[in-house]
Design a protein around this motif. Structure first.
Motif, PDB file in Angstrom:
ATOM      1  N   LEU A 105      -2.534  -2.892 -11.931  1.00 51.16           N
ATOM      2  CA  LEU A 105      -3.936  -2.711 -11.374  1.00 51.16           C
ATOM      3  C   LEU A 105      -5.186  -2.536 -12.717  1.00 51.16           C
ATOM      4  O   LEU A 105      -4.942  -1.257 -13.019  1.00 51.16           O
ATOM      5  CB  LEU A 105      -3.791  -0.737 -11.000  1.00 51.16           C
ATOM      6  N   PRO A 106      -5.370  -2.960 -12.529  1.00 50.95           N
ATOM      7  CA  PRO A 106      -6.628  -3.441 -13.312  1.00 50.95           C
ATOM      8  C   PRO A 106      -7.976  -2.809 -12.900  1.00 50.95           C
ATOM      9  O   PRO A 106      -7.758  -2.733 -11.762  1.00 50.95           O
ATOM     10  CB  PRO A 106      -6.475  -5.006 -13.309  1.00 50.95           C
ATOM     11  N   GLY A 107      -9.252  -2.324 -13.043  1.00 50.45           N
ATOM     12  CA  GLY A 107     -10.098  -2.327 -12.559  1.00 50.45           C
ATOM     13  C   GLY A 107     -10.752  -3.256 -11.947  1.00 50.45           C
ATOM     14  O   GLY A 107     -10.569  -3.841 -11.957  1.00 50.45           O
ATOM     15  N   LEU A 108     -12.251  -2.465 -10.621  1.00 48.30           N
ATOM     16  CA  LEU A 108     -12.453  -3.336  -9.665  1.00 48.30           C
ATOM     17  C   LEU A 108     -13.243  -3.639 -10.107  1.00 48.30           C
ATOM     18  O   LEU A 108     -13.388  -5.173  -9.576  1.00 48.30           O
ATOM     19  CB  LEU A 108     -12.969  -1.661  -9.156  1.00 48.30           C
ATOM     20  N   GLU A 109     -13.947  -3.786 -11.366  1.00 48.82           N
ATOM     21  CA  GLU A 109     -14.954  -5.029 -11.987  1.00 48.82           C
ATOM     22  C   GLU A 109     -13.842  -6.172 -12.229  1.00 48.82           C
ATOM     23  O   GLU A 109     -14.164  -7.443 -11.521  1.00 48.82           O
ATOM     24  CB  GLU A 109     -15.997  -4.665 -12.826  1.00 48.82           C
ATOM     25  N   VAL A 110     -13.174  -5.923 -12.904  1.00 49.23           N
ATOM     26  CA  VAL A 110     -12.074  -6.933 -12.821  1.00 49.23           C
ATOM     27  C   VAL A 110     -11.676  -7.507 -11.905  1.00 49.23           C
ATOM     28  O   VAL A 110     -11.883  -9.300 -11.562  1.00 49.23           O
ATOM     29  CB  VAL A 110     -10.867  -6.698 -13.767  1.00 49.23           C
ATOM     30  N   VAL A 111     -10.975  -7.088 -10.682  1.00 48.14           N
ATOM     31  CA  VAL A 111     -10.268  -7.793  -9.008  1.00 48.14           C
ATOM     32  C   VAL A 111     -11.616  -8.488  -8.445  1.00 48.14           C
ATOM     33  O   VAL A 111     -11.280  -9.244  -8.134  1.00 48.14           O
ATOM     34  CB  VAL A 111      -9.874  -6.800  -8.441  1.00 48.14           C
ATOM     35  N   LEU A 112     -12.742  -8.153  -8.950  1.00 42.70           N
ATOM     36  CA  LEU A 112     -14.108  -8.235  -8.506  1.00 42.70           C
ATOM     37  C   LEU A 112     -14.742  -9.885  -8.513  1.00 42.70           C
ATOM     38  O   LEU A 112     -14.387 -10.492  -7.885  1.00 42.70           O
ATOM     39  CB  LEU A 112     -15.012  -7.599  -7.727  1.00 42.70           C
ATOM     40  N   PHE A 152       1.161  -1.479  -0.224  1.00 42.11           N
ATOM     41  CA  PHE A 152       0.039  -0.015   0.005  1.00 42.11           C
ATOM     42  C   PHE A 152       0.644   1.012   0.050  1.00 42.11           C
ATOM     43  O   PHE A 152       2.217   1.472   0.830  1.00 42.11           O
ATOM     44  CB  PHE A 152      -0.764  -0.343   1.316  1.00 42.11           C
ATOM     45  N   PRO A 153       0.481   2.293  -0.910  1.00 47.82           N
ATOM     46  CA  PRO A 153       1.223   3.330  -0.843  1.00 47.82           C
ATOM     47  C   PRO A 153       0.900   4.423   0.228  1.00 47.82           C
ATOM     48  O   PRO A 153       2.199   5.394   0.837  1.00 47.82           O
ATOM     49  CB  PRO A 153       1.095   4.244  -1.855  1.00 47.82           C
ATOM     50  N   ASP A 154       0.184   4.003   1.504  1.00 44.05           N
ATOM     51  CA  ASP A 154       0.055   4.756   2.407  1.00 44.05           C
ATOM     52  C   ASP A 154       0.306   4.248   3.576  1.00 44.05           C
ATOM     53  O   ASP A 154       0.266   4.415   4.520  1.00 44.05           O
ATOM     54  CB  ASP A 154      -1.412   4.845   2.801  1.00 44.05           C
ATOM     55  N   ARG A 155       1.118   3.139   3.182  1.00 37.81           N
ATOM     56  CA  ARG A 155       2.414   2.078   4.553  1.00 37.81           C
ATOM     57  C   ARG A 155       3.613   2.023   4.497  1.00 37.81           C
ATOM     58  O   ARG A 155       4.039   1.231   4.212  1.00 37.81           O
ATOM     59  CB  ARG A 155       1.296   0.872   4.729  1.00 37.81           C
ATOM     60  N   ALA A 164     -12.770  -3.929  -2.299  1.00 31.89           N
ATOM     61  CA  ALA A 164     -13.188  -2.858  -3.089  1.00 31.89           C
ATOM     62  C   ALA A 164     -12.230  -1.522  -2.328  1.00 31.89           C
ATOM     63  O   ALA A 164     -11.639  -0.797  -2.691  1.00 31.89           O
ATOM     64  CB  ALA A 164     -14.369  -1.815  -3.034  1.00 31.89           C
ATOM     65  N   ALA A 165     -12.009  -1.796  -0.872  1.00 31.13           N
ATOM     66  CA  ALA A 165     -10.946  -0.960  -0.121  1.00 31.13           C
ATOM     67  C   ALA A 165      -9.598  -0.881  -0.501  1.00 31.13           C
ATOM     68  O   ALA A 165      -8.916  -0.173  -0.784  1.00 31.13           O
ATOM     69  CB  ALA A 165     -11.265  -1.790   1.521  1.00 31.13           C
ATOM     70  N   ILE A 166      -9.188  -2.150  -0.763  1.00 29.93           N
ATOM     71  CA  ILE A 166      -7.738  -2.146  -1.134  1.00 29.93           C
ATOM     72  C   ILE A 166      -7.332  -1.431  -2.497  1.00 29.93           C
ATOM     73  O   ILE A 166      -6.704  -0.990  -2.318  1.00 29.93           O
ATOM     74  CB  ILE A 166      -7.511  -3.627  -1.404  1.00 29.93           C
ATOM     75  N   HIS A 167      -8.521  -1.749  -3.029  1.00 25.99           N
ATOM     76  CA  HIS A 167      -8.266  -1.724  -4.908  1.00 25.99           C
ATOM     77  C   HIS A 167      -8.808  -0.118  -4.399  1.00 25.99           C
ATOM     78  O   HIS A 167      -7.349   1.067  -5.014  1.00 25.99           O
ATOM     79  CB  HIS A 167      -9.103  -1.433  -6.098  1.00 25.99           C
ATOM     80  N   GLY A 168      -9.345   0.694  -4.218  1.00 27.89           N
ATOM     81  CA  GLY A 168      -9.022   1.957  -3.880  1.00 27.89           C
ATOM     82  C   GLY A 168      -7.745   2.685  -3.152  1.00 27.89           C
ATOM     83  O   GLY A 168      -6.956   3.715  -3.446  1.00 27.89           O
ATOM     84  N   ARG A 169      -6.647   1.846  -2.104  1.00 25.68           N
ATOM     85  CA  ARG A 169      -5.895   2.235  -1.619  1.00 25.68           C
ATOM     86  C   ARG A 169      -4.874   2.264  -2.498  1.00 25.68           C
ATOM     87  O   ARG A 169      -4.008   3.272  -2.706  1.00 25.68           O
ATOM     88  CB  ARG A 169      -5.615   1.601  -0.378  1.00 25.68           C
ATOM     89  N   MET A 170      -4.867   1.159  -3.572  1.00 24.73           N
ATOM     90  CA  MET A 170      -4.180   1.102  -4.047  1.00 24.73           C
ATOM     91  C   MET A 170      -3.971   2.368  -5.700  1.00 24.73           C
ATOM     92  O   MET A 170      -3.089   3.024  -6.227  1.00 24.73           O
ATOM     93  CB  MET A 170      -3.956  -0.397  -5.328  1.00 24.73           C
ATOM     94  N   ALA A 171      -4.949   2.670  -5.260  1.00 25.21           N
ATOM     95  CA  ALA A 171      -4.861   3.830  -6.741  1.00 25.21           C
ATOM     96  C   ALA A 171      -4.081   4.677  -5.892  1.00 25.21           C
ATOM     97  O   ALA A 171      -4.168   6.537  -6.851  1.00 25.21           O
ATOM     98  CB  ALA A 171      -6.866   5.097  -6.728  1.00 25.21           C
ATOM     99  N   GLY A 172      -3.668   4.788  -5.117  1.00 24.78           N
ATOM    100  CA  GLY A 172      -2.425   6.270  -4.734  1.00 24.78           C
ATOM    101  C   GLY A 172      -1.702   6.173  -5.076  1.00 24.78           C
ATOM    102  O   GLY A 172      -0.285   6.778  -5.760  1.00 24.78           O
ATOM    103  N   TRP A 173      -1.414   4.815  -6.140  1.00 22.36           N
ATOM    104  CA  TRP A 173       0.569   4.943  -6.971  1.00 22.36           C
ATOM    105  C   TRP A 173      -0.318   5.613  -7.589  1.00 22.36           C
ATOM    106  O   TRP A 173       1.207   6.067  -8.196  1.00 22.36           O
ATOM    107  CB  TRP A 173       0.445   3.440  -6.994  1.00 22.36           C
ATOM    108  N   TYR A 174      -1.394   5.853  -8.246  1.00 21.59           N
ATOM    109  CA  TYR A 174      -0.758   7.143  -9.766  1.00 21.59           C
ATOM    110  C   TYR A 174      -0.103   8.293  -8.890  1.00 21.59           C
ATOM    111  O   TYR A 174      -0.719   9.134  -7.945  1.00 21.59           O
ATOM    112  CB  TYR A 174      -1.938   7.505  -9.397  1.00 21.59           C
ATOM    113  N   GLY A 175       0.400   9.077  -9.671  1.00 23.55           N
ATOM    114  CA  GLY A 175       1.672  10.067  -9.374  1.00 23.55           C
ATOM    115  C   GLY A 175       2.622   9.837  -8.751  1.00 23.55           C
ATOM    116  O   GLY A 175       3.429  10.271  -8.237  1.00 23.55           O
ATOM    117  N   SER A 176       3.024   8.406  -8.282  1.00 21.80           N
ATOM    118  CA  SER A 176       4.252   8.241  -7.394  1.00 21.80           C
ATOM    119  C   SER A 176       5.433   7.969  -7.908  1.00 21.80           C
ATOM    120  O   SER A 176       6.250   8.010  -7.974  1.00 21.80           O
ATOM    121  CB  SER A 176       3.237   7.031  -6.457  1.00 21.80           C
TER     122      SER A 176
END
Length: 239
Positions: A169-176, A144-147, A194-206
């Motif tokens: 990082l594929p889309g949420l529907e794909v990982v579900l 996770f980018p926030d840990r 969904a929570a994990i996928h949302g946190r992974m979006a923090g990698w954008y801009g990293s």
């Protein structure tokens, strides 16, 4: 009266010497090193990856949420490189603990975190050992980018500064959908995914390279990974 010694005739042959065994050949291996077969001697040829990364000895960390396909892609890429490459999955190493396994699905606590840290150190030791013997390795983990304490910084300390991280990082529907096909403790609830996928979006801009494999199969994704790594070798990311 003692008998006088009988002189030996000059032509008499000397007594036969005791037979000598030939010296044992020196041991070729005293360190435990296992010699590898020449590259390209596998019985069944498979499509190769590595046209981009070539014969470089690499340490790769493939990051992604549950259901991203990181373990499958990492293994596929490792199997098809032109040089010896190992795959190390953090989840597999964590599950080496049988009795007393602290399953994070039962709650993230001091025991599950301690086992996670231990597994990561074990993976790091294995990776350094492979690299020291000229074998590339690819590790996979849901970082996770926030840990930062248990994230990228920890992996860099355990594996080394040359570690190349890539995010899958594929889309949420794909990982579900992929998570629904899992079983046992590898399957998470939809809310957790969904929570994990949302946190992974923090990698954008990293600044880390990100591959969206929503519409790609494993073969195509592994080739994309190889291309991304080739660019990372030429211009290492700052992280």
């Amino acid at each position: 009266m003692p008998h006088a010694a009988v002189p030996r005739h000059p032509s008499a042959a000397p007594p036969a010497a005791a037979p000598r065994h030939p010296p044992a050949p020196p041991r070729a291996d005293r360190t435990g090193q296992v010699p590898l077969p020449p590259v390209g001697t596998s019985p069944a040829p498979v499509p190769e990856h590595g046209s981009g990364t070539g014969t470089a000895t690499l340490a790769v960390l493939l990051i992604g949420p549950a259901g991203a396909g990181k373990t499958t892609v990492a293994r596929h890429w490792a199997q098809r490189r032109r040089v010896p490459t190992a795959h190390i999955s953090l989840d597999d190493v964590r599950e080496w603990v049988c009795s007393g396994f602290a399953d994070p699905q039962s709650g993230w606590n001091e025991h599950s975190e301690a086992q996670y840290r231990l597994a990561r150190r074990t993976c790091g030791f294995a990776a350094r050992n492979f690299l020291a013997n000229g074998i590339s390795c690819i590790l996979d983990d849901a970082v996770f980018p926030d840990r930062p304490v248990v994230g990228l910084g920890g992996w860099k300390r355990h594996v080394g500064p040359g570690l190349l991280p890539v995010v899958l990082l594929p889309g949420l529907e794909v990982v579900l959908e992929r998570n629904a096909e899992r079983s046992g403790n590898r399957r998470l609830s939809d809310e957790e995914v969904a929570a994990i996928h949302g946190r992974m979006a923090g990698w954008y801009g990293s600044g880390l390279p990100i591959i969206d494999n929503s519409t790609h199969d494993v073969e195509t994704t592994a080739r994309m990974l190889d291309d991304v790594l080739a660019r990372a070798i030429a211009s290492p990311p700052a992280w």
